[in-house]
Design a protein around this motif. Structure first.
Motif, PDB file in Angstrom:
ATOM      1  N   ASN A 191       0.568  -1.123  -0.058  1.00 42.18           N
ATOM      2  CA  ASN A 191       0.105   0.092  -0.019  1.00 42.18           C
ATOM      3  C   ASN A 191       0.870   1.224  -0.158  1.00 42.18           C
ATOM      4  OD1 ASN A 191      -2.393  -1.632  -0.084  1.00 42.18           O
ATOM      5  ND2 ASN A 191      -2.375  -1.485   2.410  1.00 42.18           N
ATOM      6  N   THR A 192       0.600   2.415  -0.537  1.00 42.41           N
ATOM      7  CA  THR A 192       1.099   3.549  -0.801  1.00 42.41           C
ATOM      8  C   THR A 192       0.567   4.724  -0.738  1.00 42.41           C
ATOM      9  OG1 THR A 192       1.077   3.360  -3.269  1.00 42.41           O
ATOM     10  CG2 THR A 192       2.757   2.166  -2.376  1.00 42.41           C
ATOM     11  N   GLU A 193       1.223   5.618  -0.496  1.00 40.84           N
ATOM     12  CA  GLU A 193       0.475   7.153  -0.412  1.00 40.84           C
ATOM     13  C   GLU A 193       1.694   8.060  -0.995  1.00 40.84           C
ATOM     14  OE1 GLU A 193      -0.467   8.630   3.387  1.00 40.84           O
ATOM     15  OE2 GLU A 193      -2.128   7.157   3.640  1.00 40.84           O
ATOM     16  N   ARG A 218       5.705   6.893  -0.776  1.00 43.63           N
ATOM     17  CA  ARG A 218       5.731   6.438   0.489  1.00 43.63           C
ATOM     18  C   ARG A 218       4.957   4.915   0.826  1.00 43.63           C
ATOM     19  NH1 ARG A 218       7.550   6.370   5.710  1.00 43.63           N
ATOM     20  NH2 ARG A 218       8.819   8.267   5.084  1.00 43.63           N
ATOM     21  N   THR A 260       3.168   2.599   2.940  1.00 43.68           N
ATOM     22  CA  THR A 260       2.434   2.462   4.025  1.00 43.68           C
ATOM     23  C   THR A 260       2.142   1.213   4.563  1.00 43.68           C
ATOM     24  OG1 THR A 260       0.428   3.064   3.171  1.00 43.68           O
ATOM     25  CG2 THR A 260       1.646   4.790   3.510  1.00 43.68           C
ATOM     26  N   GLY A 261       2.472   0.306   4.062  1.00 45.97           N
ATOM     27  CA  GLY A 261       1.696  -1.070   4.779  1.00 45.97           C
ATOM     28  C   GLY A 261       1.587  -2.215   3.547  1.00 45.97           C
ATOM     29  N   ASP A 287      -6.001  -4.591   5.498  1.00 46.49           N
ATOM     30  CA  ASP A 287      -4.877  -3.586   5.273  1.00 46.49           C
ATOM     31  C   ASP A 287      -4.138  -3.473   6.514  1.00 46.49           C
ATOM     32  OD1 ASP A 287      -5.008  -2.971   2.534  1.00 46.49           O
ATOM     33  OD2 ASP A 287      -6.681  -1.622   2.960  1.00 46.49           O
ATOM     34  N   ASP A 292      -1.069  -1.327   8.329  1.00 48.22           N
ATOM     35  CA  ASP A 292      -0.354  -0.157   8.099  1.00 48.22           C
ATOM     36  C   ASP A 292       0.667  -0.211   8.962  1.00 48.22           C
ATOM     37  OD1 ASP A 292      -2.350   1.076   6.777  1.00 48.22           O
ATOM     38  OD2 ASP A 292      -3.439   1.703   8.461  1.00 48.22           O
ATOM     39  N   GLY A 314       5.120   1.873   9.575  1.00 48.34           N
ATOM     40  CA  GLY A 314       5.845   2.987   9.496  1.00 48.34           C
ATOM     41  C   GLY A 314       6.859   2.466   8.637  1.00 48.34           C
ATOM     42  N   THR A 342       7.831  -1.104   6.223  1.00 50.18           N
ATOM     43  CA  THR A 342       7.769  -2.717   5.726  1.00 50.18           C
ATOM     44  C   THR A 342       9.071  -2.847   5.187  1.00 50.18           C
ATOM     45  OG1 THR A 342       5.458  -1.876   5.011  1.00 50.18           O
ATOM     46  CG2 THR A 342       6.384  -3.895   3.971  1.00 50.18           C
ATOM     47  N   GLY A 351       9.571   4.241   3.654  1.00 49.14           N
ATOM     48  CA  GLY A 351       8.648   3.280   4.206  1.00 49.14           C
ATOM     49  C   GLY A 351       8.954   1.870   3.840  1.00 49.14           C
TER      50      GLY A 351
END
Length: 379
Positions: free
Chosen positions: A182-184, A187, A189-190, A198, A200, A202, A204, A334
């Protein structure tokens, strides 16, 4: 910091164990919240099916040789902390050559390793009989012995590390796999699990071995591993185990055409590089059975009187970096990747270095092994 470790082979299990060390040691300060994700159980993949030889037997790259000898020391320290577990076997390695070309290469290797301060010596047949009384080598063989090398029972080692990490507070999720990062923005995020959850984090850490490229690709992150699905790929190999043959071998034996050691259940573990040609993921069951039969025939030549039969043949798919060196480091904010072919040898040592890095102290020892380097050659 909340940390997800994807994969509980020897790398992921050693990481989880190391990351929870502060809890065991009673040290003060912020604690990491560690969760490990493993599709099956710890050590069930490559770590539990590989030959699992701990060594620094290649003098070709002195810097990498030193890296591996440090890793051998890390195994000794780790095993001491477990009270000398049965799954750690620093029992030495014996090998020999019979052709003139092979004898020259072996003598050169022993001399170069000795020059590097590595325990390596040429021995005679009488010494071989002392070390391995059930083994037979030709009278004219050139024989070498490496007393500091050894092996682990990879599945048991990974399970012990994961169990100690759990006892120290780590969460261990088994029976599920991470299907995407998973990304933002840039970054990570998990991860998302195969049941839709999902998780999450800080940070992975991708320690998924041969499955790492597929997971990293979900975030557009490349990883230069040899593709095990390509015809003729060097990544897959076959490892046979036999029925009970207790106390047949004391240490590792690398004879021409066969590598052998004791298995955890009292049988033998058998492997031969020359039989792996054509053993890709689509290999027919008949080919797998034929390789197992040939490995047994070679074992009966190595150990006269051996009465064991083939109990099973396992396909081991090794995560092979294109140039042979570890792939270890940050790839995105991350996201940290830890994948290597020599995971059994390097696992605890890499775990210590990675733990240091992710807590803000960059390790120069890893500078040559970053995953974003341009691979130059295969080792």
């Amino acid at each position: 910091m909340r940390i997800l470790v994807v994969g509980a082979g020897i790398i992921g299990a050693a990481l989880a164990d190391r990351l929870t060390r502060a809890e065991r040691d009673g040290r003060s300060g912020p604690r990491d919240e560690v969760t490990v994700i493993e599709e099956r159980e710890p050590g069930a993949g490559t770590s539990g099916t590989s030959y699992a030889w701990i060594n620094a037997n290649d003098p070709g790259d002195p810097a990498y040789h030193r890296f591996r000898t440090a890793a051998m020391s890390a195994w000794r320290d780790l095993a001491a902390g477990f009270g000398g577990p049965a799954w750690y076997r620093p029992a030495g390695n014996t090998t020999w050559a019979t052709t003139e070309d092979a004898k020259g290469r072996l003598a050169d290797r022993v001399a170069r390793l000795a020059d590097l301060g590595y325990a390596a010596e040429l021995i005679g047949l009488d010494r071989l009989r002392e070390l391995e009384p059930h083994v037979r080598a030709p009278q004219d063989a050139l024989i070498a012995h490496y007393p500091d090398e050894g092996y682990v029972q990879g599945g048991s080692a990974a399970r012990a590390l994961a169990r100690r990490a759990r006892e120290s507070g780590a969460g261990i999720i088994t029976g599920h796999r991470a299907v995407r990062l998973n990304t933002e923005g840039d970054r990570v995020t998990g991860v998302r699990l195969d049941d839709g959850r999902d998780l999450d984090a800080g940070l992975t850490i991708c320690a998924a071995g041969r499955h790492s490229p597929a997971l990293l690709a979900t975030a557009g992150v490349p990883l230069p591993l040899v593709d095990p699905s390509e015809p003729g790929s060097a990544a897959p190999c076959l490892v046979a185990t036999t029925s009970t043959a207790r106390d047949v071998l004391n240490g590792l034996v690398h004879a021409p055409g066969l590598s052998a050691r004791q298995a955890e259940d009292g049988g033998l573990v058998l492997e031969a590089d020359d039989l792996d040609a054509g053993v890709d993921e689509s290999a027919a069951p008949a080919l797998v059975r034929a390789v197992g039969a040939e490995l047994l025939a070679r074992a009966r030549t190595l150990v006269p009187g051996l009465t064991a039969d083939v109990a099973g043949v396992r396909r081991c798919v090794r995560p092979l970096p294109v140039d042979g060196y570890p792939l270890t480091g940050s790839q995105r904010p991350g996201l940290y990747t830890a994948v290597t072919h020599s995971g059994i040898t390097l696992g605890p040592f890499l775990a210590a270095l990675i733990c240091q890095e992710i807590h803000g102290h960059e390790s120069p020892a890893l500078d040559s092994y970053r995953p974003d380097r341009v691979p130059a050659r295969r080792r």
